[in-house]
Design a protein around this motif. Structure first.
Motif, PDB file in Angstrom:
ATOM      1  N   ILE A  79      -2.910  27.735  54.665  1.00 23.08           N
ATOM      2  CA  ILE A  79      -1.964  26.976  54.097  1.00 23.08           C
ATOM      3  C   ILE A  79      -0.783  27.177  54.722  1.00 23.08           C
ATOM      4  N   THR A 127      -3.207  42.813  41.159  1.00 27.03           N
ATOM      5  CA  THR A 127      -4.471  43.281  41.869  1.00 27.03           C
ATOM      6  C   THR A 127      -4.469  41.996  43.109  1.00 27.03           C
ATOM      7  N   VAL A 128      -4.335  42.316  44.194  1.00 24.26           N
ATOM      8  CA  VAL A 128      -4.154  41.227  45.172  1.00 24.26           C
ATOM      9  C   VAL A 128      -5.584  40.964  45.883  1.00 24.26           C
ATOM     10  N   ASP A 129      -5.966  39.649  45.718  1.00 27.30           N
ATOM     11  CA  ASP A 129      -7.392  39.343  46.208  1.00 27.30           C
ATOM     12  C   ASP A 129      -7.146  38.764  47.652  1.00 27.30           C
ATOM     13  N   ARG A 130      -6.151  37.995  47.878  1.00 27.40           N
ATOM     14  CA  ARG A 130      -5.937  37.117  49.079  1.00 27.40           C
ATOM     15  C   ARG A 130      -4.341  36.992  49.134  1.00 27.40           C
ATOM     16  N   HIS A 131      -4.114  36.548  50.323  1.00 28.39           N
ATOM     17  CA  HIS A 131      -2.697  36.211  50.402  1.00 28.39           C
ATOM     18  C   HIS A 131      -2.670  35.358  51.546  1.00 28.39           C
ATOM     19  N   SER A 132      -1.428  34.636  51.584  1.00 30.40           N
ATOM     20  CA  SER A 132      -1.125  33.563  52.800  1.00 30.40           C
ATOM     21  C   SER A 132       0.181  34.230  53.085  1.00 30.40           C
ATOM     22  N   GLU A 134       3.190  33.476  55.944  1.00 30.25           N
ATOM     23  CA  GLU A 134       3.589  32.708  56.889  1.00 30.25           C
ATOM     24  C   GLU A 134       4.946  32.757  57.284  1.00 30.25           C
ATOM     25  N   LEU A 135       5.392  33.053  58.328  1.00 26.39           N
ATOM     26  CA  LEU A 135       6.791  33.414  59.012  1.00 26.39           C
ATOM     27  C   LEU A 135       7.031  32.084  60.055  1.00 26.39           C
ATOM     28  N   PHE A 136       8.097  31.421  59.568  1.00 26.44           N
ATOM     29  CA  PHE A 136       8.515  30.021  60.476  1.00 26.44           C
ATOM     30  C   PHE A 136       9.747  30.610  61.226  1.00 26.44           C
TER      31      PHE A 136
ATOM     32  N   ILE B  79       4.892  26.304  49.348  1.00 22.49           N
ATOM     33  CA  ILE B  79       3.678  26.215  49.850  1.00 22.49           C
ATOM     34  C   ILE B  79       2.568  27.144  49.112  1.00 22.49           C
ATOM     35  N   LEU B  80       2.007  26.522  48.280  1.00 25.59           N
ATOM     36  CA  LEU B  80       1.074  27.370  47.334  1.00 25.59           C
ATOM     37  C   LEU B  80      -0.460  27.212  47.703  1.00 25.59           C
ATOM     38  N   GLY B  81      -0.765  26.039  48.380  1.00 25.45           N
ATOM     39  CA  GLY B  81      -2.246  25.800  48.961  1.00 25.45           C
ATOM     40  C   GLY B  81      -2.836  25.079  47.877  1.00 25.45           C
ATOM     41  N   PHE B  97       3.876  36.095  43.523  1.00 28.15           N
ATOM     42  CA  PHE B  97       2.456  36.544  43.462  1.00 28.15           C
ATOM     43  C   PHE B  97       2.246  35.381  42.417  1.00 28.15           C
ATOM     44  N   THR B 100      -4.472  34.194  39.631  1.00 26.11           N
ATOM     45  CA  THR B 100      -5.355  33.001  39.770  1.00 26.11           C
ATOM     46  C   THR B 100      -6.160  32.729  38.651  1.00 26.11           C
ATOM     47  N   ILE B 106       4.967  35.129  39.557  1.00 20.49           N
ATOM     48  CA  ILE B 106       5.900  35.971  39.452  1.00 20.49           C
ATOM     49  C   ILE B 106       6.768  36.339  40.816  1.00 20.49           C
ATOM     50  N   GLU B 107       7.909  36.587  40.934  1.00 20.97           N
ATOM     51  CA  GLU B 107       8.806  36.536  42.000  1.00 20.97           C
ATOM     52  C   GLU B 107       8.529  38.115  42.542  1.00 20.97           C
ATOM     53  N   HIS B 131      10.252  31.810  55.537  1.00 21.11           N
ATOM     54  CA  HIS B 131       9.092  32.389  55.315  1.00 21.11           C
ATOM     55  C   HIS B 131       8.126  31.639  54.022  1.00 21.11           C
ATOM     56  N   SER B 132       7.124  31.919  54.044  1.00 17.19           N
ATOM     57  CA  SER B 132       6.304  31.455  52.732  1.00 17.19           C
ATOM     58  C   SER B 132       5.517  32.694  52.498  1.00 17.19           C
ATOM     59  N   ILE B 133       5.316  33.533  51.687  1.00 19.21           N
ATOM     60  CA  ILE B 133       4.643  34.585  51.385  1.00 19.21           C
ATOM     61  C   ILE B 133       4.090  34.368  49.682  1.00 19.21           C
ATOM     62  N   GLU B 134       2.813  34.301  49.790  1.00 18.09           N
ATOM     63  CA  GLU B 134       2.218  34.305  48.354  1.00 18.09           C
ATOM     64  C   GLU B 134       1.075  35.378  48.464  1.00 18.09           C
ATOM     65  N   LEU B 135       0.812  36.018  47.461  1.00 24.57           N
ATOM     66  CA  LEU B 135      -0.017  36.850  47.021  1.00 24.57           C
ATOM     67  C   LEU B 135      -0.795  36.317  45.853  1.00 24.57           C
ATOM     68  N   PHE B 136      -2.354  36.084  46.124  1.00 26.69           N
ATOM     69  CA  PHE B 136      -3.064  35.712  45.056  1.00 26.69           C
ATOM     70  C   PHE B 136      -3.861  36.942  44.527  1.00 26.69           C
ATOM     71  N   GLY B 137      -3.919  36.797  42.968  1.00 26.27           N
ATOM     72  CA  GLY B 137      -4.972  37.823  42.579  1.00 26.27           C
ATOM     73  C   GLY B 137      -4.800  37.831  41.019  1.00 26.27           C
ATOM     74  N   ARG B 138      -4.891  39.096  40.383  1.00 27.34           N
ATOM     75  CA  ARG B 138      -4.721  39.070  38.929  1.00 27.34           C
ATOM     76  C   ARG B 138      -3.806  39.634  38.464  1.00 27.34           C
TER      77      ARG B 138
END
Lengths: 152, 152
Positions: A79, A127-132, A134-136, B79-81, B97, B100, B106-107, B131-138
Motif C-alpha cells: 500500500i 494483536t498485530v497480524d500485518r502491518h504497512s 511507509e516513510l516518505f 492510506i489504508l489499503g 491500528f 480487521t 485507534i490512533e 509517513h504512513s504507519i498502519e498496523l492491522f490485527g484484532r
DNA sequence: TTCCTTGCAAACACTTTGCAAGGCC
DNA sequence: GGCCTTGCAAAGTGTTTGCAAGGAA
C-alpha cells in the motif's frame, strides 16, 4: 548451472502445481518477469515487460495471475498510496522508505521496527497480524543533489 | 455557549476565507459534517451524512471540497489499503491500528513511534517528510470475543 | 455584475468479470 | 476429452473534469 533466479522461479512453479494450478506459458512468463525485476513491481511495468516478450498477453491474465500468486502468499500487495497497486515478493517483515524525488524504494529491515511493533501492540492491547509501514521523504543522494542545486 | 465543534468549524471557515475561498452552504455543511464525525472519515459515509441533510448535493462537490481542505492542510489523506480513500483531521504525527474484525481505528501516538522514525531515518541516511504507519490485527475486545466463540 | 461554485453527466484510470475459443494434462 | 486458462470486450469502482446554470461578494 542454474542462476538463483531460475531456482526461485522453479520453486514457485512447483508450489503452484502442488496447489492444483496448471502451468501455462503466460504464467511461467509472468512469474519469471516478476522474479527478474528485483523485489518490488507494479502492474504497469510488469505489463510492459511482458508485452515485450509476448505482445498479445491480456491485461486480465496478468491481473489474474498476480492475484493467484498473492492468494498463495508468494507475493504481497503493498500500500503505497499511489493510484495503482504495487506488489513485492513475500519475505520477512519490513517497512519501506520511498524517496519522493527519485521514486526509489528502500527496505527497512532494522530491528527497531520489531521493537516498535511489539511495544505498540502491548501498550494498546491488540494483536498485530500485518502491518504497512511507509516513510516518505528524500534519500541521501537526492538530498545532496538538492543542496547543490540550491547553492548554485 | 458554543460547543468545541462549533468553534472548530468557525476556525476552519475563517482560515478558508483568508485563503480567498468563498463560504457557501455546501462547504459549511461538508466541513460541519467532517468535524462532527470524530477524527476519521471516508468519502462514502461523508456523502451519506450530507445527503441526509441536503439530498441534492453532488458527489463532485464533496470531492472538490475535501480536496480544498486537504490542499489547505486541514485534513490529511490516509492510506489504508482499502479501495476507497480515507481522511482524517490533521493533527500531530501518529500511526493507526485498524481492527480487521470490527473496523475500529485507534490512533497510536506512543513515543515509541517517534523513536522508531528517528532511528530508521538515521540508520538509512534519509530525511523523512511524511509517513504512513498502519498496523492491522484484532483489538482487545474482538480478540476476547473470538476466544469465547471458539470455546463454545 | 463578475467570478467562483454547483449539479449533472461524461470521462477517467485501474481492476474485475462473462464468455467463447484455445491449451494443458 | 474434460477442465482450466486465455483473450477480448464489457462492466465495475472510485474519482475527476467540462460545462451551463446558480449563488456569493
Amino acid at each position: 548451472m542454474k542462476s538463483v533466479q531460475e531456482k526461485r522461479v522453479f520453486q514457485i512453479e512447483n508450489r503452484l502445481k502442488k496447489q492444483g494450478c496448471s502451468m501455462t506459458n503466460q504464467r511461467r512468463l509472468i512469474i519469471d518477469e516478476i522474479m527478474r525485476n528485483g523485489s518490488h513491481f507494479d502492474i504497469e511495468s510488469l505489463m510492459a515487460a511482458i508485452r515485450m516478450r509476448e505482445p498479445k498477453t491480456a491485461r486480465a491474465t496478468v491481473y489474474r495471475t498476480v492475484k493467484i500468486l498473492a492468494d498463495a502468499g508468494m507475493i504481497k500487495k503493498e500500500i503505497l498510496g499511489d493510484t495503482h497497486s504495487h506488489y513485492e515478493i513475500a519475505g520477512r517483515d519490513h517497512g519501506h522508505f520511498i524517496c519522493t524525488l527519485c521514486g526509489r524504494i528502500i527496505e527497512l529491515g532494522c530491528p527497531t521496527l520489531t521493537g516498535f511493533l511489539a511495544s505498540a501492540a502491548e501498550s494498546h492491547n491488540f494483536t498485530v497480524d500485518r502491518h504497512s509501514i511507509e516513510l516518505f521523504g528524500r534519500c541521501g543522494e537526492c538530498e545532496r543533489k538538492r543542496g547543490m542545486e540550491e547553492a548554485a
